[in-house]
Design a protein around this motif. Structure first.
Motif, PDB file in Angstrom:
ATOM      1  N   ASN A 205       0.806  -1.219   0.000  1.00  0.00           N
ATOM      2  CA  ASN A 205       0.000   0.000   0.000  1.00  0.00           C
ATOM      3  C   ASN A 205       0.837   1.266   0.000  1.00  0.00           C
ATOM      4  N   VAL A 206       2.021   1.194   0.598  1.00  0.00           N
ATOM      5  CA  VAL A 206       2.895   2.370   0.622  1.00  0.00           C
ATOM      6  C   VAL A 206       3.312   2.736  -0.797  1.00  0.00           C
ATOM      7  N   GLN A 207       3.772   1.729  -1.564  1.00  0.00           N
ATOM      8  CA  GLN A 207       4.184   2.000  -2.941  1.00  0.00           C
ATOM      9  C   GLN A 207       2.999   2.397  -3.800  1.00  0.00           C
ATOM     10  N   ALA A 208       1.836   1.827  -3.510  1.00  0.00           N
ATOM     11  CA  ALA A 208       0.629   2.191  -4.256  1.00  0.00           C
ATOM     12  C   ALA A 208       0.304   3.665  -4.069  1.00  0.00           C
ATOM     13  N   ARG A 209       0.456   4.164  -2.852  1.00  0.00           N
ATOM     14  CA  ARG A 209       0.184   5.586  -2.597  1.00  0.00           C
ATOM     15  C   ARG A 209       1.191   6.470  -3.321  1.00  0.00           C
ATOM     16  N   VAL A 210       2.437   6.011  -3.422  1.00  0.00           N
ATOM     17  CA  VAL A 210       3.445   6.776  -4.157  1.00  0.00           C
ATOM     18  C   VAL A 210       3.040   6.905  -5.621  1.00  0.00           C
ATOM     19  N   PHE A 211       2.589   5.796  -6.219  1.00  0.00           N
ATOM     20  CA  PHE A 211       2.157   5.829  -7.613  1.00  0.00           C
ATOM     21  C   PHE A 211       0.877   6.646  -7.773  1.00  0.00           C
ATOM     22  N   ASP A 212      -0.027   6.576  -6.802  1.00  0.00           N
ATOM     23  CA  ASP A 212      -1.256   7.370  -6.857  1.00  0.00           C
ATOM     24  C   ASP A 212      -0.935   8.860  -6.911  1.00  0.00           C
ATOM     25  N   LEU A 213       0.001   9.288  -6.057  1.00  0.00           N
ATOM     26  CA  LEU A 213       0.381  10.698  -6.030  1.00  0.00           C
ATOM     27  C   LEU A 213       1.035  11.106  -7.346  1.00  0.00           C
ATOM     28  N   ALA A 214       1.884  10.235  -7.883  1.00  0.00           N
ATOM     29  CA  ALA A 214       2.523  10.536  -9.163  1.00  0.00           C
ATOM     30  C   ALA A 214       1.481  10.674 -10.278  1.00  0.00           C
ATOM     31  N   ALA A 215       0.460   9.813 -10.245  1.00  0.00           N
ATOM     32  CA  ALA A 215      -0.595   9.884 -11.252  1.00  0.00           C
ATOM     33  C   ALA A 215      -1.377  11.185 -11.144  1.00  0.00           C
ATOM     34  N   ILE A 216      -1.597  11.646  -9.923  1.00  0.00           N
ATOM     35  CA  ILE A 216      -2.314  12.909  -9.703  1.00  0.00           C
ATOM     36  C   ILE A 216      -1.494  14.076 -10.259  1.00  0.00           C
ATOM     37  N   GLN A 217      -0.184  14.049 -10.047  1.00  0.00           N
ATOM     38  CA  GLN A 217       0.677  15.113 -10.565  1.00  0.00           C
ATOM     39  C   GLN A 217       0.705  15.128 -12.090  1.00  0.00           C
ATOM     40  N   LEU A 218       0.459  13.964 -12.700  1.00  0.00           N
ATOM     41  CA  LEU A 218       0.435  13.880 -14.166  1.00  0.00           C
ATOM     42  C   LEU A 218      -0.927  14.231 -14.752  1.00  0.00           C
ATOM     43  N   ASP A 219      -1.920  14.421 -13.894  1.00  0.00           N
ATOM     44  CA  ASP A 219      -3.270  14.740 -14.346  1.00  0.00           C
ATOM     45  C   ASP A 219      -3.372  16.237 -14.620  1.00  0.00           C
ATOM     46  N   ARG A 220      -2.775  16.654 -15.710  1.00  0.00           N
ATOM     47  CA  ARG A 220      -2.766  18.066 -16.071  1.00  0.00           C
ATOM     48  C   ARG A 220      -2.698  18.182 -17.595  1.00  0.00           C
ATOM     49  N   ASP A 221      -3.059  19.338 -18.085  1.00  0.00           N
ATOM     50  CA  ASP A 221      -2.974  19.589 -19.527  1.00  0.00           C
ATOM     51  C   ASP A 221      -1.546  19.973 -19.890  1.00  0.00           C
ATOM     52  N   PRO A 222      -1.054  19.507 -21.032  1.00  0.00           N
ATOM     53  CA  PRO A 222       0.298  19.914 -21.454  1.00  0.00           C
ATOM     54  C   PRO A 222       0.340  21.413 -21.732  1.00  0.00           C
ATOM     55  N   GLU A 223       1.418  22.042 -21.329  1.00  0.00           N
ATOM     56  CA  GLU A 223       1.548  23.484 -21.543  1.00  0.00           C
ATOM     57  C   GLU A 223       1.977  23.756 -22.987  1.00  0.00           C
ATOM     58  N   PRO A 224       1.258  24.601 -23.699  1.00  0.00           N
ATOM     59  CA  PRO A 224       1.600  24.887 -25.102  1.00  0.00           C
ATOM     60  C   PRO A 224       2.873  25.721 -25.207  1.00  0.00           C
ATOM     61  N   LYS A 225       3.585  25.541 -26.312  1.00  0.00           N
ATOM     62  CA  LYS A 225       4.781  26.347 -26.554  1.00  0.00           C
ATOM     63  C   LYS A 225       4.360  27.756 -26.978  1.00  0.00           C
ATOM     64  N   ILE A 226       5.083  28.727 -26.487  1.00  0.00           N
ATOM     65  CA  ILE A 226       4.749  30.112 -26.823  1.00  0.00           C
ATOM     66  C   ILE A 226       5.402  30.528 -28.142  1.00  0.00           C
ATOM     67  N   GLY A 227       6.621  30.045 -28.388  1.00  0.00           N
ATOM     68  CA  GLY A 227       7.324  30.429 -29.612  1.00  0.00           C
ATOM     69  C   GLY A 227       8.179  31.659 -29.380  1.00  0.00           C
ATOM     70  N   HIS A 228       9.272  31.747 -30.151  1.00  0.00           N
ATOM     71  CA  HIS A 228      10.241  32.814 -29.867  1.00  0.00           C
ATOM     72  C   HIS A 228       9.712  34.207 -30.192  1.00  0.00           C
ATOM     73  N   ILE A 229       8.851  34.319 -31.204  1.00  0.00           N
ATOM     74  CA  ILE A 229       8.333  35.651 -31.557  1.00  0.00           C
ATOM     75  C   ILE A 229       7.382  36.158 -30.473  1.00  0.00           C
ATOM     76  N   ALA A 230       6.432  35.311 -30.089  1.00  0.00           N
ATOM     77  CA  ALA A 230       5.496  35.705 -29.030  1.00  0.00           C
ATOM     78  C   ALA A 230       6.224  35.921 -27.707  1.00  0.00           C
ATOM     79  N   MET A 231       7.243  35.093 -27.444  1.00  0.00           N
ATOM     80  CA  MET A 231       7.990  35.243 -26.197  1.00  0.00           C
ATOM     81  C   MET A 231       8.702  36.588 -26.143  1.00  0.00           C
TER      82      MET A 231
END
Length: 333
Positions: A205-231
């Motif tokens: 269960n300890v390792q399961a909780r570690v993986f659960d937390l990692a999965a939660i941290q991965l539950d996000r939208d990828p950040e789009p690239k801004i590009g050098h001109i816009a930056m």
């Protein structure tokens, strides 16, 4: 991809990335980026028996521009590599050279490499490299036909996997525990959730909780690239469409993680209340021939101060100067 249909040119892109001056012989335009800062290293890598002139940046990209006749021609493939900040400058350079040699040059491409330092107003870990690649085979003293096989999806995926392996090997050689993963966030999250289920099935269960937390941290939208001109516009204080999109995604990810934190705190509060109810009940056992339990035998959360409870619930960080009293608290309870 650097293409004319997007209003771009190979000569301008190469000059900007390498921080140099290139005159476009086809259009007569001069692209002067000699005073550009942040270019750590620039070089051209080419296959054996490549004509010597192809290792000259101005000659190379002018030849590419002249070889392409179409108004919507694809001029160069660009690969951007995020370099590990854990490595030093020489290690990053060795990593890029070895990868480019195996992935691109060995297949017959000429590679124009530019390694950039993090921008002084940005993330100081953002070491990165731009690789501009030729798209035609080399025949005799010039370019031949376009090599369509270099556009295959399977090959591009192979390049990503190879880069992941190269980075992780370099980090391991340098003694760093950090690792990278080329897969999408969704793929990584699904894999992590599967590992959590496997750990639970194995009663770990300890390792399961570690993986659960990692999965939660991965539950996000990828950040789009801004590009050098816009930056560049953003750094001057001008908001851009790409910058606004990036801010929307970051805010959405923060809201999602904040909601998870709120849920966990509510669960901790409920757990604390259950503990409080159980701990304050009179002891079942009798002492001294049937007398009521003595007060000292009763456990209660009232033994904890509100400040200690906040720390136990993860809401309060220890502050300098409190270590001695914290130690006394531990000894007392």
């Amino acid at each position: 991809m650097i293409s004319r249909s997007a209003g771009r040119s190979a000569t301008a892109a190469a000059a900007y990335r390498a921080g140099t001056l290139i005159e476009d012989r086809r259009t007569g335009q001069v692209h002067d980026y000699d005073r550009r800062s942040g270019v750590v290293h620039a070089e051209i890598m080419a296959p054996e028996n490549t004509p010597a002139w192809m290792t000259d940046r101005t000659a190379l990209w002018n030849a590419v521009e002249i070889a392409e006749k179409r108004r919507d021609a694809q001029l160069s493939r660009e690969v951007q590599l995020a370099l590990p900040h854990e490595l030093d400058a020489s290690q990053r350079l060795s990593l890029v050279r070895e990868y480019v040699r195996q992935a691109f040059v060995a297949r017959g491409m000429v590679a124009d490499i530019a390694i950039h330092a993090p921008h002084r107003q940005g993330d100081d870990r953002n070491h990165h490299a731009h690789i501009m690649l030729t798209m035609r085979e080399i025949t005799g003293d010039g370019f031949g036909k376009k090599e369509r096989g270099w556009n295959e999806t399977a090959l591009i995926e192979q390049w990503r996997e190879t880069w992941q392996e190269a980075v992780n090997q370099a980090l391991e050689r340098a003694g760093h525990a950090a690792r990278v993963d080329h897969r999408s966030l969704e793929e990584q999250r699904a894999d992590t959730q599967e590992k959590a289920e496997q750990a639970r099935a194995a009663s770990d269960n300890v390792q399961a909780r570690v993986f659960d937390l990692a999965a939660i941290q991965l539950d996000r939208d990828p950040e789009p690239k801004i590009g050098h001109i816009a930056m560049a516009l953003e750094r001057r204080g001008e908001q851009t469409e790409r910058g606004n999109l990036w801010r929307e995604v970051v805010a959405r990810n923060l809201d999602r993680f904040g909601a998870w934190i709120t849920l966990q705190r509510a669960r901790l509060d409920a757990l604390w209340e259950r503990f409080d109810r159980v701990a304050t009940r009179p002891q079942e056992r009798r002492v001294d021939g049937g007398q009521e339990p003595q007060e000292r035998d009763k456990a209660s959360t009232s033994q904890f101060t509100s400040e200690q409870r906040e720390r136990l619930l993860g809401r309060k960080r220890d502050v300098p100067g409190r270590h001695r009293s914290d130690r006394n608290d531990r000894d007392r309870y």
